[in-house]
Design a protein around this motif. Sequence first.
Motif, mmCIF file in Angstrom:
data_model
loop_
_atom_site.group_PDB
_atom_site.id
_atom_site.type_symbol
_atom_site.label_atom_id
_atom_site.label_comp_id
_atom_site.label_asym_id
_atom_site.label_seq_id
_atom_site.Cartn_x
_atom_site.Cartn_y
_atom_site.Cartn_z
ATOM 1 N N PHE A 122 0.830 -1.197 0.000
ATOM 2 C CA PHE A 122 0.000 0.000 0.000
ATOM 3 C C PHE A 122 0.868 1.252 0.000
ATOM 4 C CE2 PHE A 122 -2.492 3.286 2.263
ATOM 5 C CZ PHE A 122 -3.546 3.400 1.367
ATOM 6 N N TYR A 123 1.937 1.229 0.787
ATOM 7 C CA TYR A 123 2.854 2.362 0.870
ATOM 8 C C TYR A 123 3.420 2.699 -0.505
ATOM 9 C CZ TYR A 123 6.552 5.383 2.686
ATOM 10 O OH TYR A 123 7.365 6.461 2.954
ATOM 11 N N GLN A 124 3.685 1.698 -1.332
ATOM 12 C CA GLN A 124 4.315 1.902 -2.632
ATOM 13 C C GLN A 124 3.354 2.345 -3.732
ATOM 14 O OE1 GLN A 124 7.538 1.957 -3.191
ATOM 15 N NE2 GLN A 124 7.941 1.460 -1.053
ATOM 16 N N LEU A 125 2.050 2.357 -3.472
ATOM 17 C CA LEU A 125 1.088 2.731 -4.505
ATOM 18 C C LEU A 125 1.298 4.156 -4.994
ATOM 19 C CD1 LEU A 125 -2.249 1.199 -3.153
ATOM 20 C CD2 LEU A 125 -0.831 0.357 -5.024
ATOM 21 N N GLY A 126 1.245 4.347 -6.292
ATOM 22 C CA GLY A 126 1.342 5.680 -6.883
ATOM 23 C C GLY A 126 2.781 6.117 -7.083
ATOM 24 N N ASP A 127 2.953 7.173 -7.862
ATOM 25 C CA ASP A 127 4.267 7.740 -8.132
ATOM 26 C C ASP A 127 4.501 8.896 -7.167
ATOM 27 O OD1 ASP A 127 6.479 9.187 -9.073
ATOM 28 O OD2 ASP A 127 6.100 8.564 -11.138
ATOM 29 N N ARG A 128 5.332 8.674 -6.174
ATOM 30 C CA ARG A 128 5.538 9.653 -5.101
ATOM 31 C C ARG A 128 6.195 10.938 -5.583
ATOM 32 N NH1 ARG A 128 8.425 6.534 -0.421
ATOM 33 N NH2 ARG A 128 8.218 8.545 0.583
ATOM 34 N N MET A 129 6.911 10.904 -6.705
ATOM 35 C CA MET A 129 7.553 12.115 -7.209
ATOM 36 C C MET A 129 6.599 12.931 -8.082
ATOM 37 S SD MET A 129 10.350 12.082 -5.645
ATOM 38 C CE MET A 129 11.144 13.497 -6.350
ATOM 39 N N LEU A 130 5.679 12.284 -8.764
ATOM 40 C CA LEU A 130 4.754 13.006 -9.639
ATOM 41 C C LEU A 130 3.485 13.455 -8.925
ATOM 42 C CD1 LEU A 130 5.048 10.891 -12.907
ATOM 43 C CD2 LEU A 130 6.073 13.108 -12.406
ATOM 44 N N ALA A 131 2.968 12.602 -8.064
ATOM 45 C CA ALA A 131 1.708 12.918 -7.377
ATOM 46 C C ALA A 131 1.801 12.471 -5.923
ATOM 47 C CB ALA A 131 0.545 12.217 -8.073
ATOM 48 N N PRO A 132 2.632 13.156 -5.120
ATOM 49 C CA PRO A 132 2.860 12.668 -3.754
ATOM 50 C C PRO A 132 1.612 12.626 -2.886
ATOM 51 C CG PRO A 132 3.794 14.851 -4.051
ATOM 52 C CD PRO A 132 3.353 14.381 -5.409
ATOM 53 N N THR A 133 0.606 13.446 -3.186
ATOM 54 C CA THR A 133 -0.582 13.442 -2.333
ATOM 55 C C THR A 133 -1.597 12.377 -2.729
ATOM 56 O OG1 THR A 133 -1.651 15.142 -3.674
ATOM 57 C CG2 THR A 133 -0.369 15.884 -1.763
ATOM 58 N N GLY A 134 -1.370 11.660 -3.816
ATOM 59 C CA GLY A 134 -2.314 10.634 -4.229
ATOM 60 C C GLY A 134 -1.755 9.235 -4.089
ATOM 61 N N THR A 135 -0.896 9.043 -3.107
ATOM 62 C CA THR A 135 -0.206 7.767 -2.974
ATOM 63 C C THR A 135 -0.523 7.078 -1.652
ATOM 64 O OG1 THR A 135 1.716 8.773 -1.923
ATOM 65 C CG2 THR A 135 1.742 8.668 -4.334
ATOM 66 N N GLY A 136 -0.176 5.813 -1.599
ATOM 67 C CA GLY A 136 -0.283 5.085 -0.342
ATOM 68 C C GLY A 136 0.626 5.685 0.719
ATOM 69 N N ALA A 137 1.820 6.125 0.308
ATOM 70 C CA ALA A 137 2.752 6.741 1.259
ATOM 71 C C ALA A 137 2.129 7.980 1.895
ATOM 72 C CB ALA A 137 4.059 7.110 0.557
ATOM 73 N N TYR A 138 1.463 8.795 1.093
ATOM 74 C CA TYR A 138 0.826 10.000 1.621
ATOM 75 C C TYR A 138 -0.298 9.641 2.598
ATOM 76 C CZ TYR A 138 -1.893 14.268 1.947
ATOM 77 O OH TYR A 138 -2.591 15.341 2.432
ATOM 78 N N ALA A 139 -1.118 8.674 2.229
ATOM 79 C CA ALA A 139 -2.231 8.271 3.105
ATOM 80 C C ALA A 139 -1.706 7.754 4.445
ATOM 81 C CB ALA A 139 -3.089 7.210 2.426
ATOM 82 N N LEU A 140 -0.660 6.936 4.410
ATOM 83 C CA LEU A 140 -0.091 6.420 5.658
ATOM 84 C C LEU A 140 0.603 7.528 6.449
ATOM 85 C CD1 LEU A 140 1.233 2.943 4.481
ATOM 86 C CD2 LEU A 140 -0.787 3.422 5.874
ATOM 87 N N ASP A 141 1.248 8.463 5.756
ATOM 88 C CA ASP A 141 1.885 9.609 6.404
ATOM 89 C C ASP A 141 0.841 10.424 7.166
ATOM 90 O OD1 ASP A 141 4.168 11.803 6.484
ATOM 91 O OD2 ASP A 141 2.400 12.820 5.672
ATOM 92 N N GLN A 142 -0.261 10.744 6.514
ATOM 93 C CA GLN A 142 -1.297 11.537 7.166
ATOM 94 C C GLN A 142 -1.958 10.758 8.304
ATOM 95 O OE1 GLN A 142 -1.896 14.992 6.613
ATOM 96 N NE2 GLN A 142 0.103 14.542 5.706
ATOM 97 N N SER A 143 -2.141 9.461 8.135
ATOM 98 C CA SER A 143 -2.691 8.637 9.219
ATOM 99 C C SER A 143 -1.779 8.683 10.440
ATOM 100 C CB SER A 143 -2.869 7.186 8.763
ATOM 101 O OG SER A 143 -3.819 7.105 7.748
ATOM 102 N N TRP A 144 -0.484 8.582 10.208
ATOM 103 C CA TRP A 144 0.504 8.671 11.285
ATOM 104 C C TRP A 144 0.379 10.006 12.010
ATOM 105 C CZ3 TRP A 144 4.092 5.829 13.852
ATOM 106 C CH2 TRP A 144 5.091 6.497 14.538
ATOM 107 N N HIS A 145 0.367 11.099 11.240
ATOM 108 C CA HIS A 145 0.311 12.428 11.845
ATOM 109 C C HIS A 145 -0.987 12.642 12.631
ATOM 110 C CE1 HIS A 145 3.959 13.319 9.834
ATOM 111 N NE2 HIS A 145 3.448 13.662 8.663
ATOM 112 N N ILE A 146 -2.104 12.234 12.079
ATOM 113 C CA ILE A 146 -3.389 12.427 12.758
ATOM 114 C C ILE A 146 -3.459 11.584 14.033
ATOM 115 C CG2 ILE A 146 -5.896 12.114 12.547
ATOM 116 C CD1 ILE A 146 -5.480 12.948 9.542
ATOM 117 N N GLY A 147 -2.918 10.384 13.987
ATOM 118 C CA GLY A 147 -2.851 9.571 15.197
ATOM 119 C C GLY A 147 -2.063 10.265 16.290
ATOM 120 N N TRP A 148 -0.966 10.906 15.925
ATOM 121 C CA TRP A 148 -0.164 11.629 16.913
ATOM 122 C C TRP A 148 -0.839 12.909 17.379
ATOM 123 C CZ3 TRP A 148 3.456 9.924 20.000
ATOM 124 C CH2 TRP A 148 4.058 8.713 19.673
ATOM 125 N N LEU A 149 -1.669 13.513 16.523
ATOM 126 C CA LEU A 149 -2.459 14.664 16.984
ATOM 127 C C LEU A 149 -3.425 14.231 18.083
ATOM 128 C CD1 LEU A 149 -3.327 16.478 13.629
ATOM 129 C CD2 LEU A 149 -1.567 17.102 15.310
#
Length: 161
Positions: A122-149
């Motif tokens: 899931f983390y590897q889904l999408g092209d992180r250099m072309l569309a970083p906000t539409g990727t699995g990495a972005y979704a997991l990044d935001q989940s991490w941050h919101i959990g810490w909030l």
Amino acid sequence: MTAATIAALTTFAAVFIALLAAHSVGDHLIQTHHQACTKGAPGLVGRLACLRHVVTLTATKVGALVALILVAGLRPPLLATAVALAVDAASHYWADRSAPHPDRTQAVTLERLAKALRKGGFYQLGDRMLAPTGTGAYALDQSWHIGWLFITALIIAGGAS
């Protein structure tokens, strides 16, 4: 329900909402293009770009809490708030060192965690250099941050009781 419980719940809810809004603004509007593109770079350049991003993000969160204090009269405890924001900043820095960068050759921080949790695909889904906000990495990044909030708001509310 006791008055102290109601006060803690009110503090938690108000602080969480303020931090969530500030996180979105700080992570997307305030973060510079240079910080976004460089914070995952290896070495001092990447660490400093990530640090600058986390400092401006934390300042945005402090601004949101100050607005909450001024408008709503909420009085979160200073020490608990400082500790909570430091914990949040450290968790954000840790995760953002996984930001996409062409010089990065190894999995780092959040990517390693995703693999350990069997979310590597899931983390590897999408092209992180072309569309970083539409990727699995972005979704997991935001989940991490919101959990810490959530944890940050709990620390602040816990200090109020």
